[in-house]
Design an enzyme around this catalytic site. Structure first.
Site, PDB file in Angstrom:
ATOM      1  N   SER A 143       0.552  -1.359   0.113  1.00  0.00           N
ATOM      2  CA  SER A 143       0.004   0.068   0.182  1.00  0.00           C
ATOM      3  C   SER A 143       1.059   1.613   0.053  1.00  0.00           C
ATOM      4  O   SER A 143       2.037   1.434   0.372  1.00  0.00           O
ATOM      5  CB  SER A 143      -0.567   0.335   1.358  1.00  0.00           C
ATOM      6  OG  SER A 143      -1.466   1.771   1.428  1.00  0.00           O
ATOM      7  N   TYR A 157      -1.781  -0.886  10.340  1.00  0.00           N
ATOM      8  CA  TYR A 157      -1.702  -1.025   8.935  1.00  0.00           C
ATOM      9  C   TYR A 157      -0.388  -0.854   8.201  1.00  0.00           C
ATOM     10  O   TYR A 157       0.154  -1.340   7.671  1.00  0.00           O
ATOM     11  CB  TYR A 157      -2.995  -0.411   8.437  1.00  0.00           C
ATOM     12  CG  TYR A 157      -3.820  -0.851   6.928  1.00  0.00           C
ATOM     13  CD1 TYR A 157      -3.403  -2.073   6.465  1.00  0.00           C
ATOM     14  CD2 TYR A 157      -2.776   0.458   6.143  1.00  0.00           C
ATOM     15  CE1 TYR A 157      -4.010  -2.624   4.943  1.00  0.00           C
ATOM     16  CE2 TYR A 157      -3.383   0.112   4.457  1.00  0.00           C
ATOM     17  CZ  TYR A 157      -4.202  -1.325   4.167  1.00  0.00           C
ATOM     18  OH  TYR A 157      -3.688  -1.076   2.935  1.00  0.00           O
TER      19      TYR A 157
HETATM   20  P1  NAP Z   1     -11.934  -5.911   0.814  1.00  0.00           P
HETATM   21  O1  NAP Z   1     -12.616  -5.994  -0.326  1.00  0.00           O
HETATM   22  O2  NAP Z   1     -11.882  -5.512   2.033  1.00  0.00           O
HETATM   23  O3  NAP Z   1     -11.397  -7.030   0.917  1.00  0.00           O
HETATM   24  C1  NAP Z   1     -10.761  -7.741   1.341  1.00  0.00           C
HETATM   25  C2  NAP Z   1     -10.443  -9.599   0.960  1.00  0.00           C
HETATM   26  O4  NAP Z   1      -9.425  -9.664   1.448  1.00  0.00           O
HETATM   27  C3  NAP Z   1     -11.732 -10.021   0.870  1.00  0.00           C
HETATM   28  O5  NAP Z   1     -11.352 -10.750   0.079  1.00  0.00           O
HETATM   29  C4  NAP Z   1     -11.456 -10.937   2.139  1.00  0.00           C
HETATM   30  O6  NAP Z   1     -12.078 -12.282   2.596  1.00  0.00           O
HETATM   31  C5  NAP Z   1     -10.066 -10.763   2.159  1.00  0.00           C
HETATM   32  N1  NAP Z   1      -9.613 -11.563   3.484  1.00  0.00           N
HETATM   33  C6  NAP Z   1      -9.467 -10.464   4.452  1.00  0.00           C
HETATM   34  N2  NAP Z   1      -8.869 -11.011   5.307  1.00  0.00           N
HETATM   35  C7  NAP Z   1      -8.050 -11.650   5.481  1.00  0.00           C
HETATM   36  C8  NAP Z   1      -7.864 -13.344   6.147  1.00  0.00           C
HETATM   37  N3  NAP Z   1      -7.648 -12.904   7.830  1.00  0.00           N
HETATM   38  N4  NAP Z   1      -7.841 -14.470   5.978  1.00  0.00           N
HETATM   39  C9  NAP Z   1      -8.160 -14.605   4.082  1.00  0.00           C
HETATM   40  N5  NAP Z   1      -8.590 -13.835   3.605  1.00  0.00           N
HETATM   41  C10 NAP Z   1      -8.872 -12.174   3.905  1.00  0.00           C
HETATM   42  O7  NAP Z   1      -9.777  -5.422   0.669  1.00  0.00           O
HETATM   43  P2  NAP Z   1      -9.144  -4.725  -0.909  1.00  0.00           P
HETATM   44  O8  NAP Z   1      -9.512  -3.092  -0.914  1.00  0.00           O
HETATM   45  O9  NAP Z   1      -9.152  -4.965  -1.775  1.00  0.00           O
HETATM   46  O10 NAP Z   1      -7.370  -5.079  -0.565  1.00  0.00           O
HETATM   47  C11 NAP Z   1      -6.752  -6.036  -0.775  1.00  0.00           C
HETATM   48  C12 NAP Z   1      -5.881  -5.596  -0.228  1.00  0.00           C
HETATM   49  O11 NAP Z   1      -5.816  -4.114  -1.106  1.00  0.00           O
HETATM   50  C13 NAP Z   1      -5.571  -5.507   0.906  1.00  0.00           C
HETATM   51  O12 NAP Z   1      -4.318  -5.745   1.224  1.00  0.00           O
HETATM   52  C14 NAP Z   1      -4.565  -3.629   1.004  1.00  0.00           C
HETATM   53  O13 NAP Z   1      -4.202  -3.677   2.337  1.00  0.00           O
HETATM   54  C15 NAP Z   1      -4.514  -3.170  -0.596  1.00  0.00           C
HETATM   55  N6  NAP Z   1      -4.588  -1.738  -0.506  1.00  0.00           N
HETATM   56  C16 NAP Z   1      -5.825  -1.523  -0.262  1.00  0.00           C
HETATM   57  C17 NAP Z   1      -6.692  -0.040  -0.970  1.00  0.00           C
HETATM   58  C18 NAP Z   1      -7.478   0.514  -1.353  1.00  0.00           C
HETATM   59  O14 NAP Z   1      -7.290   1.555  -1.112  1.00  0.00           O
HETATM   60  N7  NAP Z   1      -8.814   0.082  -1.427  1.00  0.00           N
HETATM   61  C19 NAP Z   1      -5.006   0.892  -0.672  1.00  0.00           C
HETATM   62  C20 NAP Z   1      -3.995  -0.135  -0.430  1.00  0.00           C
HETATM   63  C21 NAP Z   1      -3.366  -1.124   0.060  1.00  0.00           C
HETATM   64  P3  NAP Z   1     -13.853 -11.658   2.816  1.00  0.00           P
HETATM   65  O15 NAP Z   1     -14.285 -11.745   1.642  1.00  0.00           O
HETATM   66  O16 NAP Z   1     -14.136 -13.447   3.194  1.00  0.00           O
HETATM   67  O17 NAP Z   1     -14.213 -10.962   3.974  1.00  0.00           O
END
Ligand code: NAP
Length: 248
Positions: A143, A157
């Site tokens: 991130s 985080y």
């Molecule tokens: P999201 O929409 O909240 O989706 C999270 C995903 O991770 C879901 O599939 C969830 O499964 C799964 N998950 C969460 N905790 C878990 C665990 N303990 N074990 C296994 N699976 C787990 O998140 P996102 O925004 O797409 O984020 C994806 C990645 O991008 C993350 O690493 C996040 O830190 C990174 N990121 C996101 C952003 C942003 O702005 N969105 C920015 C920087 C980095 P369930 O559906 O079953 O809950």
């Protein structure tokens, strides 16, 4: 060679977009989820309707037993993994560091850091040409928080993503001569559900005017960078980072 991708956290957001794009690009996909079985199944069915091949496996990244079972399931059902996307990640409600307790720190680091390390370990065991494997590629989803620090929101985080950056640099060098490339993407301000877990579902809208491009990003924009890093087009790229945060 058959392309087999494991994409953790593929039920929603960036992981779901990556799973769909990977399937379009000819990967057999294993997407994982923690709880949202129905959301994961919807992505699997969307891939299958497009003629792709995908399965969904429940695996909590905070559980080593779940991670071992995940890789054994892929070995048995899909064949040897050639691509790993360490995407699953969590954040918790916005707090100052002074108000963060050790239970929360353990949850964040267990899921975001330990889980990614263990998945990388299992992937390297299977990919390493030194251990009889055919090579492969790993992309870690970090991130921009790793370099911005997320003051007043979630330094825990941000620090977990800093650890992922360091792992990317070290592991890339450790396995570079074993046919494995390791890179990372650093998204920021992407429209997904994760901001609701931080207690501010509309966070991207609030901050978008501070982003040089004046907009948030879409999950598929991150997915394209991940797929490029996994692809043969990135064959001389390892230990590298692609930031996807509109210039921030
Ligand atoms: P999201 O929409 O909240 O989706 C999270 C995903 O991770 C879901 O599939 C969830 O499964 C799964 N998950 C969460 N905790 C878990 C665990 N303990 N074990 C296994 N699976 C787990 O998140 P996102 O925004 O797409 O984020 C994806 C990645 O991008 C993350 O690493 C996040 O830190 C990174 N990121 C996101 C952003 C942003 O702005 N969105 C920015 C920087 C980095 P369930 O559906 O079953 O809950």
């Amino acid at each position: 060679m058959d392309k087999v991708a494991i994409i953790t956290g593929g039920s929603r957001g960036i992981g779901a977009a990556t799973a769909q794009l990977a399937a379009e690009q000819g990967y057999t996909v294993c997407l994982t989820y923690r709880r949202q079985q129905q959301a994961a199944q919807t992505i699997v069915e969307a891939i299958q309707q497009q003629g792709g091949n995908a399965i969904a496996v429940a695996a909590d990244m905070a559980s080593e037993a779940d991670i071992l079972r995940l890789f054994e399931t892929v070995d048995a059902k899909l064949g040897t993994v050639t691509a790993l996307v360490n995407n699953a990640g969590i954040l918790e409600p916005q707090r100052r560091l002074a108000d963060i307790d050790s239970a929360r720190l353990n949850r964040i680091f267990q899921a975001n850091v330990v889980g990614s390390f263990l998945c990388a370990r299992e992937a390297v065991k299977r990919m390493s040409t030194k251990q009889g494997g055919r090579g492969g590629a790993i992309v870690n989803v970090s991130s921009v928080a790793a370099r911005l620090g997320s003051p007043g929101e979630y330094i825990d985080y941000a620090a977990s993503k800093g650890a992922i950056d360091t792992m990317t640099i070290g592991l890339a060098q450790e396995v570079a001569a074993e046919g494995i490339r390791v890179n990372a993407v650093r998204p920021g301000f992407i429209y997904t559900d994760i901001h609701a877990s931080g207690g501010e579902a509309n966070r991207v809208e609030r901050v978008k005017n501070s982003i040089p491009m004046r907009r948030g990003g879409q999950a598929v924009e991150v997915a394209h960078a991940i797929l490029w890093l996994l692809s043969p087009q990135a064959s001389y790229t390892t230990g590298s980072f692609i930031d996807l945060a509109g210039g921030k």
